[in-house]
Design an enzyme around this catalytic site. Sequence first.
Site, PDB file in Angstrom:
ATOM      1  N   ASP A  92       0.972  -1.200  -0.057  1.00  0.00           N
ATOM      2  CA  ASP A  92       0.130   0.008   0.206  1.00  0.00           C
ATOM      3  C   ASP A  92       0.889   1.249  -0.030  1.00  0.00           C
ATOM      4  OD1 ASP A  92      -2.087  -1.791   0.452  1.00  0.00           O
ATOM      5  OD2 ASP A  92      -2.977  -0.764   1.917  1.00  0.00           O
ATOM      6  N   LYS A 154      -6.743   3.614  -2.832  1.00  0.00           N
ATOM      7  CA  LYS A 154      -7.393   3.688  -1.407  1.00  0.00           C
ATOM      8  C   LYS A 154      -7.575   4.799  -0.654  1.00  0.00           C
ATOM      9  CE  LYS A 154      -5.347   2.255   3.284  1.00  0.00           C
ATOM     10  NZ  LYS A 154      -4.085   1.475   3.829  1.00  0.00           N
ATOM     11  N   LYS A 183     -10.212   0.523  -1.924  1.00  0.00           N
ATOM     12  CA  LYS A 183     -10.108   0.276  -0.760  1.00  0.00           C
ATOM     13  C   LYS A 183     -10.489   1.429   0.301  1.00  0.00           C
ATOM     14  CE  LYS A 183      -6.683  -1.406   2.908  1.00  0.00           C
ATOM     15  NZ  LYS A 183      -5.370  -1.966   3.267  1.00  0.00           N
TER      16      LYS A 183
END
Length: 223
Positions: A92, A154, A183
């Site tokens: 991430d 995300k 996400k």
Amino acid sequence: MNKEELTSIIDYTLLSPTATKADIKAFCEETIEYGFKTVFVNPYYVSYAHSLLSPHGIKVGVPIGFSLGGATTYVKVEETKEAIKNGAEEIDMLVNLGALKSGEHDVVKHDIEEVVKASQGLTTKVIIETALLTDEEKVKVTELIIEAGADFVKTATGFNGGGATVEDVRLLRSVAGNKIGVKAAGGVKIFEDAVNIVEAGATRIGASGAIAIINGDVSTASY
């Protein structure tokens, strides 16, 4: 959505800068007990968490360029490579917010592309900090993420103000279509929040309060 289905899409996280090795061990034991599929810990603890969780088939993920995103591409790439060497199986990364705000879209795209390349086919998500962006910037950066070959957009780290909202998730999904995942992280505190976020288009949720979400315990839920 039942609790088992929700558990399967939650990334359980422990990213506190003061987390101790004992904290990480307890966190991993909770992960095994509750059946989460993926956890996220800071780079220093990737190897240790991997040693505890890999026998149970649980993935360890790592944030890259955390928590501001302002590191150079070279540093992000090397951090990614070392994390993978230590057992990380999901990446991430923080987007370069300064470059994005400056309109340097080629720089933003290249930054993501290089981390994706360094990830060697592992699932890669790009954190954009929705609370710091205009809607136009959210749309543009999601387009850049798709072009750069990452797997997810995300919403947030939970460390820089704001977090996932139904409105933002719905906007990101409208741009992402079926090309990449969305996400949601930050602000998902209870089971109902998680269900609403999923219905808006999220396919993953990141939460340090994952157990509280699953148990429906509002008092102990957190980012």
